[in-house]
Design a protein around this motif. Structure first.
Motif, PDB file in Angstrom:
ATOM      1  N   VAL A 130       5.261  -4.861  25.944  1.00  0.00           N
ATOM      2  CA  VAL A 130       3.943  -5.083  25.358  1.00  0.00           C
ATOM      3  C   VAL A 130       3.970  -4.550  23.933  1.00  0.00           C
ATOM      4  O   VAL A 130       4.897  -3.841  23.533  1.00  0.00           O
ATOM      5  N   GLY A 131       2.947  -4.864  23.181  1.00  0.00           N
ATOM      6  CA  GLY A 131       2.891  -4.419  21.807  1.00  0.00           C
ATOM      7  C   GLY A 131       2.337  -3.009  21.657  1.00  0.00           C
ATOM      8  O   GLY A 131       1.441  -2.587  22.394  1.00  0.00           O
ATOM      9  N   LEU A 132       2.903  -2.299  20.700  1.00  0.00           N
ATOM     10  CA  LEU A 132       2.369  -1.019  20.259  1.00  0.00           C
ATOM     11  C   LEU A 132       2.127  -1.138  18.764  1.00  0.00           C
ATOM     12  O   LEU A 132       3.048  -1.445  18.008  1.00  0.00           O
ATOM     13  N   ALA A 133       0.875  -0.930  18.361  1.00  0.00           N
ATOM     14  CA  ALA A 133       0.523  -1.031  16.947  1.00  0.00           C
ATOM     15  C   ALA A 133       0.419   0.357  16.351  1.00  0.00           C
ATOM     16  O   ALA A 133      -0.351   1.194  16.835  1.00  0.00           O
ATOM     17  N   CYS A 134       1.207   0.601  15.325  1.00  0.00           N
ATOM     18  CA  CYS A 134       1.145   1.855  14.578  1.00  0.00           C
ATOM     19  C   CYS A 134       0.306   1.592  13.332  1.00  0.00           C
ATOM     20  O   CYS A 134       0.675   0.745  12.508  1.00  0.00           O
ATOM     21  N   VAL A 135      -0.822   2.308  13.217  1.00  0.00           N
ATOM     22  CA  VAL A 135      -1.822   1.962  12.208  1.00  0.00           C
ATOM     23  C   VAL A 135      -2.150   3.165  11.333  1.00  0.00           C
ATOM     24  O   VAL A 135      -2.344   4.282  11.843  1.00  0.00           O
ATOM     25  N   VAL A 136      -2.219   2.934  10.044  1.00  0.00           N
ATOM     26  CA  VAL A 136      -2.715   3.921   9.083  1.00  0.00           C
ATOM     27  C   VAL A 136      -4.046   3.396   8.541  1.00  0.00           C
ATOM     28  O   VAL A 136      -4.109   2.268   8.037  1.00  0.00           O
ATOM     29  N   LEU A 137      -5.093   4.193   8.703  1.00  0.00           N
ATOM     30  CA  LEU A 137      -6.415   3.770   8.237  1.00  0.00           C
ATOM     31  C   LEU A 137      -6.628   4.177   6.779  1.00  0.00           C
ATOM     32  O   LEU A 137      -6.028   5.138   6.282  1.00  0.00           O
ATOM     33  N   LYS A 138      -7.512   3.452   6.135  1.00  0.00           N
ATOM     34  CA  LYS A 138      -7.865   3.795   4.759  1.00  0.00           C
ATOM     35  C   LYS A 138      -8.644   5.102   4.740  1.00  0.00           C
ATOM     36  O   LYS A 138      -9.327   5.448   5.709  1.00  0.00           O
ATOM     37  N   GLY A 139      -8.508   5.831   3.654  1.00  0.00           N
ATOM     38  CA  GLY A 139      -9.131   7.146   3.540  1.00  0.00           C
ATOM     39  C   GLY A 139     -10.602   7.127   3.899  1.00  0.00           C
ATOM     40  O   GLY A 139     -11.362   6.284   3.401  1.00  0.00           O
ATOM     41  N   GLY A 140     -10.992   8.055   4.762  1.00  0.00           N
ATOM     42  CA  GLY A 140     -12.390   8.156   5.149  1.00  0.00           C
ATOM     43  C   GLY A 140     -12.801   7.192   6.250  1.00  0.00           C
ATOM     44  O   GLY A 140     -13.942   7.236   6.725  1.00  0.00           O
ATOM     45  N   GLY A 141     -11.896   6.326   6.656  1.00  0.00           N
ATOM     46  CA  GLY A 141     -12.231   5.355   7.686  1.00  0.00           C
ATOM     47  C   GLY A 141     -12.162   5.946   9.073  1.00  0.00           C
ATOM     48  O   GLY A 141     -11.368   6.846   9.344  1.00  0.00           O
ATOM     49  N   ALA A 142     -12.998   5.435   9.956  1.00  0.00           N
ATOM     50  CA  ALA A 142     -12.995   5.852  11.358  1.00  0.00           C
ATOM     51  C   ALA A 142     -12.996   4.588  12.224  1.00  0.00           C
ATOM     52  O   ALA A 142     -13.839   3.699  12.043  1.00  0.00           O
TER      53      ALA A 142
END
Length: 494
Positions: free
Chosen positions: A431-443
């Motif tokens: 299955v897929g695993l998504a590694c994510v970096v959010l933009k500053g201040g994002g929730a």
């Protein structure tokens, strides 16, 4: 050289009453099946469908797939099978790409089909539309018989054009090397829009055997059919085998009619094979791809049990070679990218000459297909698929291309960077695993991101796992190092 693409007509004359297809509780004989094929051809002629035009299908498994498959040899149109699990946006892209003359749909697909084409019709109308006469089409070996879609690394799947030579040779050598007989019977439970038709359904009909169409895979119904209808062959992807073995009815189902089972789409895990071995069922591992048919290798059952991870040796009318990273052919035992050549190789991708040129190469007087798969060959000439040069992974028998999922992730306004990899899963293989970096201040929560993707992708493409990171590992030039992510999260091949 001329071969008869309309071979069903001969079988209908040879044994009209012999059971051909089990459909919605009743058996249809070869004579009746061919009559339905001619009626479908008449209906399409009445719509003005002509040679070379596409006729699309959006449906779960259905008798209409066979009616169109065989009617194509009478009219010269090209059946084009759409994956009904795709999102509406993805399907719209395929419709724009192939421009079908007509679209037919099956149960549960009417709303989507009407949005794709207001003139879409139910598959049952193949037997009811005003019919017109037609002059039977004589198919040439290079005429396109079928368009099947392969996974697209650019967001839009490519349509592999399979000529009549491919269908005919694939059917003949599958029947020969797999030891099929007219007495064999199997349940078509894998998707007919995918490889089910080419894998075992039409090869078995080519020989005079019988097939049973299960509209949607249901483990309880499948096991009941095994006991009642006595199939002699099983053909499923590993996830399906696992679902059967986990069902309460598995323990008391009588599998004594089954000669052997074949696993396609991905290697079958050892615990699953062992569950069937306890029932006396012998397993064979299959390998194929849309661009070269679905039965590229063969291995005798005894040897398959001794080497369960091997896909075997090339089919009689297929040549295989391994090519290393420097483009040199690997001699003897070794590992390299698998290249295939022979009459079962596609003629190219529909309306995609540049993509075709990337995978179809002329060398040593042959046209070779670069599969993108890494294979190992041992001293005895057995092949083992050991990885993929592409980043694709297989989830429940479906190909998933990370770049497509990543593009959808980047559509979210809070996603700064992402990388998708395949990780092991007990039910789906991978299955897929998504590694994510959010933009500053994002929730953003995992559920919110999953819901966002479900509106853009087929369900099986949506990652099962999400990891939110402060940063992704990168090389000096700034390339995301997916290998490090895979190592960190324990990826292994299915």
């Amino acid at each position: 050289m001329e071969l008869n693409a309309n071979w069903l007509e001969r079988l209908a004359a040879y044994h009209p009453e012999r059971p051909a297809v089990y459909w919605r509780g009743s058996w249809i004989g070869y004579g009746e099946l061919y009559a339905r094929v001619r009626r479908a051809a008449g209906s399409l002629a009445g719509l003005g469908v002509g040679q070379g035009e596409r006729v699309a299908v959006l449906s779960p498994n259905h008798l209409g797939y066979l009616e169109l498959y065989f009617a194509a040899a009478l009219l010269g149109f090209v059946p084009t099978f759409l994956n009904h699990r795709l999102s509406l946006a993805e399907l719209q892209g395929l419709m724009e790409y192939t421009q079908p003359r007509a679209l037919f749909f099956g149960p549960g697909q009417e709303e989507a089909a009407r949005r794709l084409d207001p003139g879409a019709r139910p598959l049952e109308e193949l037997q009811a539309l005003p019919a017109a006469g037609f002059t039977p089409f004589t198919a040439g070996l290079e005429d396109t018989a079928l368009i099947l879609f392969t996974g697209g690394t650019t967001g839009l799947p490519k349509g592999a054009m399979l000529p009549y030579r491919q269908l005919l040779v694939n059917a003949a050598q599958t029947a020969m090397t797999w030891g099929l007989s007219p007495q064999d019977r199997y349940i078509v439970a894998t998707p007919m829009f995918h490889a089910a038709l080419n894998a075992l359904c039409t090869p078995l009909l080519y020989l005079g055997g019988s097939v049973m169409i299960q509209e949607r895979f249901d483990p309880a119904e499948y096991l009941a059919w095994v006991g009642q209808q006595r199939p002699s062959l099983l053909f499923l992807v590993p996830t399906m085998y696992q679902m059967l073995a986990s069902h309460p009815d598995f323990a008391h189902t009588d599998f004594s009619s089954v000669r052997w089972a074949i696993s396609g789409g991905a290697p079958c895990p050892a615990p699953v094979r062992e569950a069937y071995a306890a029932k006396g069922i012998r397993f064979r591992q299959g390998y194929g791809l849309t661009e070269c048919g679905v039965n590229c290798f063969t291995l005798e059952p005894g040897e398959a049990e001794q080497f369960p991870e091997s896909v075997g040796r090339p089919m009689p009318h297929l040549w295989a070679r391994l090519v290393d990273a420097e483009g040199q052919e690997v001699q003897g035992a070794g590992t390299g990218e698998l290249w295939l050549s022979g009459p079962t190789v596609m003629s190219g991708y529909f309306a995609r000459p540049e993509d075709s040129a990337k995978v179809l190469l002329e060398q040593q007087g042959r046209i070779w297909l670069r599969t993108g798969d890494l294979a190992q060959r041992d001293e005895a000439g057995r092949y083992f698929i050991v990885g993929r040069s592409k980043e694709m992974f297989i989830s429940g028998g479906e190909n998933v291309y990370p770049i497509e999922v990543e593009r959808a992730l980047y559509d979210h306004p809070l996603v700064q960077e992402c990388a998708v990899i395949g990780v092991p899963d007990a039910q789906w293989g991978e299955v897929g695993l998504a590694c994510v970096v959010l933009k500053g201040g994002g929730a953003l929560t995992e559920d919110e991101l999953r819901s966002f993707l479900r509106s853009r992708l087929a369900a099986y493409k949506v990652p099962k796992h999400f990891v939110f990171l402060d940063e992704l590992p990168k090389s000096a030039p700034g390339k995301i190092l997916k290998g490090e992510l895979a190592e960190r999260y324990g990826r292994t091949h299915a």
